[in-house]
Structure formats: structure tokens, C-alpha cells
Design an enzyme around this catalytic site. Structure first.
Site, mmCIF file in Angstrom:
data_model
loop_
_atom_site.group_PDB
_atom_site.id
_atom_site.type_symbol
_atom_site.label_atom_id
_atom_site.label_comp_id
_atom_site.label_asym_id
_atom_site.label_seq_id
_atom_site.Cartn_x
_atom_site.Cartn_y
_atom_site.Cartn_z
ATOM 1 N N LYS A 101 6.459 37.127 63.412
ATOM 2 C CA LYS A 101 6.612 37.883 64.657
ATOM 3 C C LYS A 101 5.941 39.251 64.535
ATOM 4 O O LYS A 101 5.184 39.661 65.389
ATOM 5 C CB LYS A 101 8.100 38.028 64.996
ATOM 6 C CG LYS A 101 8.334 38.802 66.275
ATOM 7 C CD LYS A 101 9.791 38.838 66.649
ATOM 8 C CE LYS A 101 9.992 39.764 67.852
ATOM 9 N NZ LYS A 101 11.372 39.917 68.235
ATOM 10 N N GLU A 109 22.864 36.506 60.258
ATOM 11 C CA GLU A 109 21.970 37.623 60.587
ATOM 12 C C GLU A 109 22.319 38.179 61.974
ATOM 13 O O GLU A 109 22.146 39.360 62.237
ATOM 14 C CB GLU A 109 20.498 37.172 60.543
ATOM 15 C CG GLU A 109 19.527 38.343 60.415
ATOM 16 C CD GLU A 109 18.081 37.929 60.156
ATOM 17 O OE1 GLU A 109 17.426 37.462 61.100
ATOM 18 O OE2 GLU A 109 17.598 38.084 59.023
HETATM 19 O O1 F6P Z 1 13.967 40.267 57.378
HETATM 20 C C1 F6P Z 1 14.560 39.584 58.409
HETATM 21 C C2 F6P Z 1 13.546 39.124 59.402
HETATM 22 O O2 F6P Z 1 13.136 40.183 60.180
HETATM 23 C C3 F6P Z 1 14.094 37.996 60.246
HETATM 24 O O3 F6P Z 1 14.870 38.425 61.280
HETATM 25 C C4 F6P Z 1 12.841 37.307 60.643
HETATM 26 O O4 F6P Z 1 13.103 36.030 61.131
HETATM 27 C C5 F6P Z 1 12.084 37.327 59.340
HETATM 28 O O5 F6P Z 1 12.399 38.585 58.778
HETATM 29 C C6 F6P Z 1 10.613 37.154 59.442
HETATM 30 O O6 F6P Z 1 10.006 38.145 60.216
HETATM 31 P P1 F6P Z 1 8.549 37.971 60.790
HETATM 32 O O7 F6P Z 1 8.545 36.785 61.678
HETATM 33 O O8 F6P Z 1 8.259 39.232 61.526
HETATM 34 O O9 F6P Z 1 7.625 37.778 59.626
#
Ligand code: F6P
Length: 531
Positions: A197, A338
């Protein structure tokens, strides 16, 4: 006003809990011939049986009163309307918009994005978009947390539906994860999807670089990305036609329905992916419209609150009697822990009551031969959520009868146990001598009175899986609403990330760490062991 109404509702719930402490599940069943009908609910072929929870009709009514007092319906409607229910980040939580259940914010187009990534999935499946060595045989999804657990769990659950390139998942920054996943794969016929994300997660970026090196000359043509940070994907070198976006109103742990599900969509195809979304949409409709007393996510959320706060049980075992749901406990762990593992309320005050339980589990029947001993005879009560399908997918029907018999037997044995007199009688009937009976009967006694909820549906297919996952999503929402926490942020993971960043150079480059005594000593030990 809110506080006093809630205080009264909690008092009511706790009074029922005190009343029920003195009654066993045996007594509750003996006193109510309609208990199953009263304490189970259904959406089409999906049935939730909570008759073996330590509650009864009046306690359930009190819990529903608590849901009302906590404003669960108003908060649900605020979420559906796109209000910024994620208060600390000022964001909406509109994962329901990804399956068409509620409108997306003006200007965002989930359906258009869905069509775009499903078209890409179909092109990969048909070999119209191929690797240097021919049509792709495998897709490696690189992501972690919500950018891994959803598609990884679903790809395992829907293994019988995978008839395209096989999805493989790499999440851990431990290089062993990538090495194992890539072993035996042909880089010329493997597509790599970087899913993040933020496109800023250390583990994912490290693994993405590793994958780029592994692809070598093929990297330019065989990488795609899914992210809400489209610009960063470009900087990494992934061309815009292979970048699939989503929005800040989709939380990571609620993102399997977005392009984060691309690896799954490539495996199962567009039609089945749409069925997966349709299953979730069916649960959304139910959650948004069914009365609280028949609303499955509301009931499951209330049972969670009852277990955690009224009964004081700190953990929950999630036991799918479905081998393909082996990653479901890990998925639900992130979803619940979480989301609701919080110590302050939505307005920042310390929580006065316990919040999310520890969730753990393994598929049955394997779990029976490891930790079920403790569930039956240990000194702690661990409520259990069982999940089973009436029909198997491509498996021997007799095996499935064995599986279901075990699932039903465990719920029954946990609830009703076996008294010492019953244990002694069974031993006498087997011809055991009286001395041995006296000595062994206490060991062979099961106290029973151990609660469980059983979720049964017809068959684990894409629609049913989508519906099941949305059920868990909304359960988490209901619990968070009653605990009055923000279920959509996760600040608790930040400190560990920052601290890790500050230690990388101390471990790798030998710099002096700015850390406490124990950390410094362990880093020195690592250096010594490496010499
Ligand atoms: O560290 C927790 C977190 O932010 C989760 O909520 C999320 O799913 C995961 O890390 C991965 O984040 P990203 O999709 O931004 O790499």
C-alpha cells in the site's frame, strides 16, 4: 448521556454473566429444548451456531442492548457513508466499496480499476502477456501483512479453483523465504508482483530488489506493482501500464478485494474473483440491513465481547475443519489483533475494559493431536470458533464425513465433557478393576462447560470464501465499535520498525549502536559469532 447509557448496558450484561457463571452448559441445554433454534442464526446456507456459548436468551438481549447503547448501527452507517471513521488518520474505511456494496468517494473508480486489473489477469492467464520464455507458469506476490495474508490465505483456500499461473507468496525479510519460493521456478516464466500500500515497507522493498536481481534481464518486462503510492512504483522502475492503484480508504488488512488480490485473480480468473467479491457483497447487504438479533457479524461480535469482557477469557482458538483454510487463523489474527489490539479509546483515553483477544489456531483434525488436550482439561478456558463445510471440494466423501464427525465431536465434548462418575462407569463397563478406576477416573474426567461457536456452510468456493471473510471483517468492526477503539489504524507496529532501522547499520556495517545495554551486548555477540 452516551456514558451512562453504556454503563447501564454493561451492568446489565455483567449481571447476566454473574447469573450464568453458576449454570453449566449441560444445565442450560437440559432446561431449553429450543436452545439451538434460539441461539443460532442463518444467512442462506451459512449457519452460525452459538448455542454452546455460555449465554442464554436474556443475556443475548442484554448484549444487543449493549450494541445499541454503543451506537454500533450508527457507526456502521457512518463507515458505509464514507465518513472518516479512522479518526487518527482522518480516513474513511470503505473496503465495502471494493465489492460495490456502498459508494466510493467522488472521483475514485473501484469498478474501473477492477476491470483493469482483471483484464491484466486474463491477459496473463491467456498468455497474451507472457514472459521471455513463454506464458507465465508462476506469479510471485511480494508483500507483507495485509499485502500478503489476504491473497495467500485465499489462494490456499481456493486451490481447486486455480487453473492459471500458480501464485506463490514471499513476505518475510528472511532471505530463506524468497529462496524457498523461487526454488525450481524459471525466471523467464515467472511474473513478480510487488504489493505494498505504501511502497515503503522495508521487508517488501528488500524482497522486491532481490526478485529484480533474480529476474535479471527479464525484470523490465516481468514485474508489476499494486500500491496506493503509484509514484513510488514508477521510481522503482515498474512501467505505469503494470501499476495497479488503490486508495487510502482501503486499510491493508481489508485490501484483498482490491488489486492486492491480483495474484489470486491470475490464479483463479476474473469470473471466480468476481464471485469472491459477490460473496463479500452478500455479507455486506446482510450486515447493513438485518436486525441486530439476526445479524451474523453483530452476533459474532457480541459473542466476542461476551467472552472477553463478561467471562474474562483472554484468547480464542480458531479451528477450521478445512485443511485449505490453514492460513485463515493467521489472516484473522491480523484482522482482529491489528484492528482492535488497542489500549486507548477513539478519543485517546485509556481503555477501561479489555480489548482484542489473542487469536490463534490450526486446522482440525491436526489441532486435536497437539493442543486440544489443554482445551479439554487445562486450567484455562479457551473458547473455540469451529468452521466446516458440509460438502468437500474434490476430496473423498468418506474422508469428509470423518472430518465433520471430528468437528462436531470436539464441540460436543468441550461443552458437555464427561463427569468422574461417567468416566468410572465407562471404565467399569470395559472391565477395569476398581483400584485402577479410583486411581484413573480423575485423569479421565472432562469438566466440560467449555464454550464454542460453530460456523457451517455448504462448500468452500469463491463466493463462500468472500462471504466468510466479510463476516470476520464485520465481526472485528462490531467488536471495535463496542470497545470504542479505532479499528483502522495500527500505530503499535511503528516503534519496532523505527528501532529496526536504527540497528541495521550497527549489525551490518559495524557502527556503534545507540541502544540499551542488552541490545548492544547482543549485537556484539552477533559480530563475535560471525567472525
Ligand atoms: O506494519 C503493519 C502494516 O502497516 C500493515 O498494516 C500492512 O498490512 C503491512 O504493514 C504492509 O504494509 P504495506 O502494504 O504498506 O507494505
Amino acid at each position: 448521556m452516551r456514558m451512562s447509557e453504556i454503563d447501564r448496558a454493561w451492568e446489565d450484561v455483567l449481571a447476566h454473566a454473574r447469573r450464568l457463571q453458576g449454570l453449566s452448559l449441560r444445565q442450560l441445554f437440559d432446561g431449553d429444548a429450543d436452545r439451538f433454534a434460539r441461539l443460532s442464526a442463518r444467512l442462506d446456507d451459512l449457519v452460525v451456531d452459538f448455542s454452546r456459548e455460555k449465554l442464554d436468551g436474556p443475556a443475548l438481549e442484554a448484549l444487543i442492548g449493549l450494541a445499541r447503547a454503543a451506537g454500533v448501527e450508527a457507526l456502521r452507517d457512518a463507515m458505509a457513508a464514507g465518513e472518516p471513521v479512522n479518526l487518527t488518520e482522518g480516513r474513511a474505511a470503505l473496503h465495502m466499496a471494493l465489492r460495490g456494496s456502498v459508494p466510493a468517494p467522488e472521483g475514485d473508480d473501484p469498478e474501473g480499476t477492477l476491470v483493469r486489473f482483471l483484464d491484466f489477469a486474463e491477459a496473463v492467464r491467456a498468455g497474451r502477456f507472457a514472459g521471455a520464455g513463454g506464458p507465465f507458469t508462476h506469479v510471485i506476490n511480494i508483500g507483507i501483512g495485509g499485502s500478503d495474508l489476504g491473497p495467500a490465505m485465499a489462494a490456499r483456500a481456493l486451490a481447486p479453483d486455480i487453473d492459471g499461473p500458480r501464485p506463490v507468496f514471499v513476505s518475510n525479510v528472511d532471505g530463506a523465504d524468497f529462496a524457498e519460493a523461487a526454488a525450481g521456478l524459471d525466471p523467464a516464466r515467472t511474473l513478480v508482483i510487488v504489493s505494498s500500500k505504501t511502497f515503503g515497507t522495508l521487508e517488501t522493498l528488500a524482497n522486491a530488489r532481490l526478485a529484480r536481481d533474480w529476474l535479471g534481464a527479464h525484470a523490465a518486462g516481468q514485474m508489476a506493482a499494486v500500491s496506493a503510492n503509484v509514484a513510488a512504483c514508477g521510481q522503482f522502475g515498474i512501467p505505469p501500464e503494470r501499476v495497479f492503484g488503490f486508495w487510502d480508504w482501503v486499510g491493508g488488512r481489508y485490501s484483498v478485494w482490491s488489486a492486492i488480490g491480483l495474484s489470486l485473480a491470475i490464479g483463479i480468473g476474473a469470473e471466480r474473483f468476481r464471485a469472491f467479491l459477490a460473496g463479500a457483497a452478500a455479507m455486506d447487504r446482510h450486515f447493513l440491513t438485518a436486525p441486530l438479533a439476526r445479524n451474523l457479524p453483530v452476533l459474532l461480535g457480541l459473542i466476542g465481547v461476551w467472552r472477553r469482557n463478561a467471562m474474562g477469557w483472554p484468547t480464542v482458538a480458531l479451528i477450521p475443519y478445512d485443511h485449505r483454510l490453514s492460513r485463515l487463523p493467521a489472516y484473522v489474527q491480523q484482522l482482529e489483533m491489528e484492528s482492535n489490539g488497542k489500549r486507548v479509546t477513539r478519543d485517546g483515553a485509556p481503555c477501561a475494559i479489555a480489548t482484542a483477544p489473542v487469536i490463534w489456531g490450526e486446522p482440525g483434525t491436526n489441532a486435536q493431536h497437539s493442543f486440544f488436550q489443554l482445551l479439554h482439561q487445562g486450567t484455562d478456558i479457551v473458547p473455540v470458533d469451529f468452521i466446516a463445510a458440509a460438502r468437500p471440494r474434490a476430496a473423498d466423501p468418506h474422508h469428509h464425513d470423518l472430518l465433520l464427525a471430528n468437528c462436531l465431536a470436539q464441540a460436543r465434548a468441550l461443552a458437555f465433557g464427561r463427569t468422574e462418575a461417567e468416566a468410572a462407569a465407562a471404565m467399569a463397563a470395559a472391565g477395569e478393576d476398581p483400584g485402577r478406576i479410583t486411581r484413573l477416573a480423575p485423569h479421565r474426567t472432562f469438566p466440560g462447560d467449555r464454550p464454542s461457536t460453530t460456523i457451517i456452510h455448504r462448500q468452500l468456493d469463491p463466493f463462500a470464501l468472500g462471504r466468510l471473510i466479510a463476516l470476520f471483517e464485520h465481526r472485528t468492526f462490531v467488536q471495535g465499535a463496542i470497545w470504542n477503539v479505532n479499528s483502522f489504524d495500527q500505530w503499535g507496529v511503528e516503534l519496532g520498525k523505527e528501532t529496526a532501522r536504527s540497528l541495521i547499520d550497527a549489525i551490518g556495517a559495524g557502527e556503534a549502536p545507540d541502544a540499551d545495554q542488552a541490545t548492544r551486548a547482543l549485537i556484539e555477540l552477533v559480530r563475535e559469532l560471525r567472525r
